[in-house]
Design a protein around this motif. Structure first.
Motif, PDB file in Angstrom:
ATOM      1  N   LEU A   6       0.804  -1.204   0.000  1.00  0.00           N
ATOM      2  CA  LEU A   6       0.000   0.000   0.000  1.00  0.00           C
ATOM      3  C   LEU A   6       0.844   1.264   0.000  1.00  0.00           C
ATOM      4  CD1 LEU A   6      -3.045   0.680   0.102  1.00  0.00           C
ATOM      5  CD2 LEU A   6      -2.822   0.857   2.579  1.00  0.00           C
ATOM      6  N   VAL A   7       2.078   1.168   0.471  1.00  0.00           N
ATOM      7  CA  VAL A   7       2.927   2.343   0.668  1.00  0.00           C
ATOM      8  C   VAL A   7       4.277   2.133  -0.007  1.00  0.00           C
ATOM      9  CG1 VAL A   7       4.067   3.805   2.405  1.00  0.00           C
ATOM     10  CG2 VAL A   7       1.795   2.860   2.863  1.00  0.00           C
ATOM     11  N   GLU A   8       4.772   3.165  -0.639  1.00  0.00           N
ATOM     12  CA  GLU A   8       6.104   3.124  -1.226  1.00  0.00           C
ATOM     13  C   GLU A   8       7.160   3.296  -0.130  1.00  0.00           C
ATOM     14  OE1 GLU A   8       6.961   2.518  -4.567  1.00  0.00           O
ATOM     15  OE2 GLU A   8       4.893   1.836  -4.329  1.00  0.00           O
ATOM     16  N   PRO A   9       8.363   2.744  -0.335  1.00  0.00           N
ATOM     17  CA  PRO A   9       9.388   2.821   0.715  1.00  0.00           C
ATOM     18  C   PRO A   9      10.116   4.160   0.745  1.00  0.00           C
ATOM     19  CG  PRO A   9      10.245   1.617  -1.164  1.00  0.00           C
ATOM     20  CD  PRO A   9       8.791   1.925  -1.482  1.00  0.00           C
ATOM     21  N   PRO A  28      11.970 -12.825   6.348  1.00  0.00           N
ATOM     22  CA  PRO A  28      12.165 -12.798   4.887  1.00  0.00           C
ATOM     23  C   PRO A  28      11.004 -12.185   4.127  1.00  0.00           C
ATOM     24  CG  PRO A  28      11.761 -15.046   5.679  1.00  0.00           C
ATOM     25  CD  PRO A  28      11.983 -14.192   6.891  1.00  0.00           C
ATOM     26  N   GLN A  29       9.786 -12.325   4.646  1.00  0.00           N
ATOM     27  CA  GLN A  29       8.641 -11.748   3.948  1.00  0.00           C
ATOM     28  C   GLN A  29       8.644 -10.224   4.023  1.00  0.00           C
ATOM     29  OE1 GLN A  29       8.538 -14.035   6.328  1.00  0.00           O
ATOM     30  NE2 GLN A  29       7.243 -15.776   5.749  1.00  0.00           N
ATOM     31  N   LEU A  30       9.161  -9.680   5.112  1.00  0.00           N
ATOM     32  CA  LEU A  30       9.118  -8.236   5.314  1.00  0.00           C
ATOM     33  C   LEU A  30      10.425  -7.568   4.893  1.00  0.00           C
ATOM     34  CD1 LEU A  30       7.273  -6.446   8.076  1.00  0.00           C
ATOM     35  CD2 LEU A  30       9.592  -5.700   7.623  1.00  0.00           C
ATOM     36  N   ASN A  31      11.527  -7.989   5.467  1.00  0.00           N
ATOM     37  CA  ASN A  31      12.897  -7.568   5.156  1.00  0.00           C
ATOM     38  C   ASN A  31      13.088  -6.039   5.143  1.00  0.00           C
ATOM     39  OD1 ASN A  31      12.313  -6.693   2.346  1.00  0.00           O
ATOM     40  ND2 ASN A  31      12.178  -8.873   1.875  1.00  0.00           N
ATOM     41  N   GLU A  32      14.198  -5.601   4.604  1.00  0.00           N
ATOM     42  CA  GLU A  32      14.557  -4.184   4.601  1.00  0.00           C
ATOM     43  C   GLU A  32      13.543  -3.339   3.825  1.00  0.00           C
ATOM     44  OE1 GLU A  32      17.123  -0.705   5.065  1.00  0.00           O
ATOM     45  OE2 GLU A  32      17.127  -2.664   6.046  1.00  0.00           O
ATOM     46  N   GLY A  34      10.297  -3.904   3.230  1.00  0.00           N
ATOM     47  CA  GLY A  34       9.061  -3.745   3.983  1.00  0.00           C
ATOM     48  C   GLY A  34       9.218  -2.772   5.137  1.00  0.00           C
ATOM     49  N   GLN A  35      10.386  -2.821   5.782  1.00  0.00           N
ATOM     50  CA  GLN A  35      10.620  -1.894   6.887  1.00  0.00           C
ATOM     51  C   GLN A  35      10.642  -0.447   6.398  1.00  0.00           C
ATOM     52  OE1 GLN A  35      10.906  -3.156  10.191  1.00  0.00           O
ATOM     53  NE2 GLN A  35      10.355  -1.007  10.491  1.00  0.00           N
ATOM     54  N   ARG A  36      11.186  -0.230   5.206  1.00  0.00           N
ATOM     55  CA  ARG A  36      11.204   1.130   4.649  1.00  0.00           C
ATOM     56  C   ARG A  36       9.803   1.575   4.234  1.00  0.00           C
ATOM     57  NH1 ARG A  36      14.015   1.755   0.075  1.00  0.00           N
ATOM     58  NH2 ARG A  36      14.673  -0.403  -0.304  1.00  0.00           N
ATOM     59  N   ARG A  37       8.950   0.625   3.865  1.00  0.00           N
ATOM     60  CA  ARG A  37       7.552   0.988   3.597  1.00  0.00           C
ATOM     61  C   ARG A  37       6.858   1.427   4.885  1.00  0.00           C
ATOM     62  NH1 ARG A  37       6.356  -0.648  -1.583  1.00  0.00           N
ATOM     63  NH2 ARG A  37       7.520  -2.457  -2.390  1.00  0.00           N
ATOM     64  N   LEU A  38       7.102   0.705   5.966  1.00  0.00           N
ATOM     65  CA  LEU A  38       6.507   1.083   7.243  1.00  0.00           C
ATOM     66  C   LEU A  38       6.960   2.473   7.664  1.00  0.00           C
ATOM     67  CD1 LEU A  38       6.838  -2.289   9.190  1.00  0.00           C
ATOM     68  CD2 LEU A  38       4.715  -1.212   8.445  1.00  0.00           C
ATOM     69  N   THR A 230       2.794  -3.319   3.822  1.00  0.00           N
ATOM     70  CA  THR A 230       3.950  -3.955   3.177  1.00  0.00           C
ATOM     71  C   THR A 230       3.582  -4.957   2.087  1.00  0.00           C
ATOM     72  OG1 THR A 230       4.016  -5.677   4.898  1.00  0.00           O
ATOM     73  CG2 THR A 230       5.309  -3.679   5.278  1.00  0.00           C
ATOM     74  N   GLY A 231       2.302  -5.328   2.001  1.00  0.00           N
ATOM     75  CA  GLY A 231       1.892  -6.267   0.961  1.00  0.00           C
ATOM     76  C   GLY A 231       2.286  -7.699   1.234  1.00  0.00           C
ATOM     77  N   ILE A 232       2.335  -8.087   2.506  1.00  0.00           N
ATOM     78  CA  ILE A 232       2.704  -9.462   2.848  1.00  0.00           C
ATOM     79  C   ILE A 232       1.495 -10.204   3.392  1.00  0.00           C
ATOM     80  CG2 ILE A 232       5.093  -8.805   3.322  1.00  0.00           C
ATOM     81  CD1 ILE A 232       4.480  -9.037   6.305  1.00  0.00           C
TER      82      ILE A 232
END
Length: 387
Positions: A6-9, A28-32, A34-38, A230-232
């Motif tokens: 939903l959000v760009e990193p 592994p599903q979230l990783n770096e 996904g964290q930047r998207r959060l 994050t789309g996971i």
């Protein structure tokens, strides 16, 4: 059922955030990424109470960059049994202030926006429209229906739950998911077509509530939000999770969207309509761009993404005006009213919100690019392969 993020990193995490979120980034599903998207996400929590308290704490701990809190109440002693974001020394203080301080102790880099006001029909769209996901931790049906109808109108996903005694329900409503996502729209009125009559459903003050169950459910609401951003995983869209704390049983009930349009509450001003924003496909936009180059058409493409996204890839001659700006009077004043506007974002969610705001502001010829820049880039890749 997977969904696109939903959000760009953001470009990069700060050193402090990298250290603090190290264990989470190893997933592994979230990783770096996904964290930047959060870190770039904007999440609004309605109510700093039994459900909002754990949700706020875990969103902050997860590294959400901007957290909004809506609550006009002060902390009372009876709140402390379940509203764990507050303490004894906070009694008598505004809940938004107490919650903001608790977030700062966990994640000092997070931006906290305090909305110390009651959500009503007159301010709902203006407040909710600035966020990517809404978490509804309110405790009364009129507000829940107002939140649902506003989210449906703005195309924003809504993480919803209800707790009473030892029982809870949890789901994700998204009345207008992005085009091409494969998600069937569903919202609160598919579960409860009309608000119950006053006094028909007991509240926690009368019937009681288990504080630990509020903690369970609020944490699950934070989890669903993280998945959306994050789309996971598979969000609880079209499924209602039912919890019986006394028996320790979790079950699911399917929820199918009826397609019934959201309606305003009796006696309240209606929120903007969820449908009716025209769309334009990538091939149609390409044809219009060619006609514009030949002097046969005139319009403006407006990119409502963030500058970092625009710098990576953009539609030729598109004007960058991020969503936060386009929702303000100043941002709207920078756009021509005598030209048709084609609005786009990453996949469509932000563009839909921008288009609704522009139409409410009096712009009469506004349409949204179906699928956003993702569809545009996909079409460009197909064209390149064909050559």
């Amino acid at each position: 059922m997977a969904i696109p993020p939903l959000v760009e990193p953001v470009d990069r995490l700060s050193a402090a955030e990298s250290v603090r979120t190290a264990r989470q980034r190893r997933l592994p599903q979230l990783n770096e990424l996904g964290q930047r998207r959060l870190a770039n996400a904007r999440i609004l929590v309605l109510g700093a109470g039994g459900l909002g308290s754990p949700a706020l704490l875990y969103l902050a701990a997860a590294g959400v960059g901007t957290i909004g809190i809506v609550d006009d109440d002060d902390v009372e002693p009876s709140n402390l049994q379940r509203q764990i974001v507050h303490g004894v020394t906070d009694v008598g203080r505004p809940k938004v202030a107490s919650a903001a301080e608790a977030i700062a102790r966990i994640a000092p880099e997070a931006t906290v926006i305090q909305h110390s006001e009651r959500l009503v029909a007159q301010n709902a769209a203006a407040i909710l429209g600035n966020y990517d996901v809404i978490i509804d931790g309110t405790d009364n049906f009129p507000t829940r229906f107002l939140v649902n109808d506003t989210c449906a109108a703005l195309g924003i996903p809504l993480v919803w739950a209800s707790v009473l005694r030892f029982d809870a329900q949890l789901t994700v409503f998204w009345a207008n998911p992005p085009a091409g996502s494969g998600i069937t729209g569903v919202h609160l009125r598919d579960l409860f077509p009309t608000p119950p009559a006053e006094g028909e459903v007991p509240n926690c003050a009368d019937a009681g509530v288990l504080g630990a169950l509020c903690g369970q459910v609020g944490s699950l609401m934070a989890t669903e939000t993280i998945k959306l951003v994050t789309g996971i995983g598979s969000p609880l869209i079209g499924r209602v999770l039912v919890i019986d704390a006394l028996s320790g049983r979790f079950s699911e009930v399917p929820l199918v969207g009826t397609g019934i349009a959201a309606a305003p509450l009796p006696g309240e001003s209606p929120v903007p309509e969820a449908s009716g924003v025209p769309e334009i496909t990538t091939p149609e936009l390409v044809a219009r761009l060619a006609a514009r180059s030949a002097g046969l058409d005139d319009f403006l493409v407006v990119d409502v993404r963030e500058p970092s996204e625009h710098a990576e890839t953009a539609i030729p001659d598109a004007r960058l005006l991020p969503l936060d700006s386009i929702l303000t009077a100043q941002g709207q004043a920078s756009l021509p009213r005598d030209l048709p506007l084609v609005v786009h974002c990453h996949t469509g969610t932000r563009a839909n919100r921008a288009a609704i705001a522009l139409r409410e502001a009096g712009f009469t010829d506004v349409c949204v690019l179906t699928g956003g820049i993702v569809a545009w880039n996909d079409a460009a890749a197909v064209a390149a392969d064909a050559t």
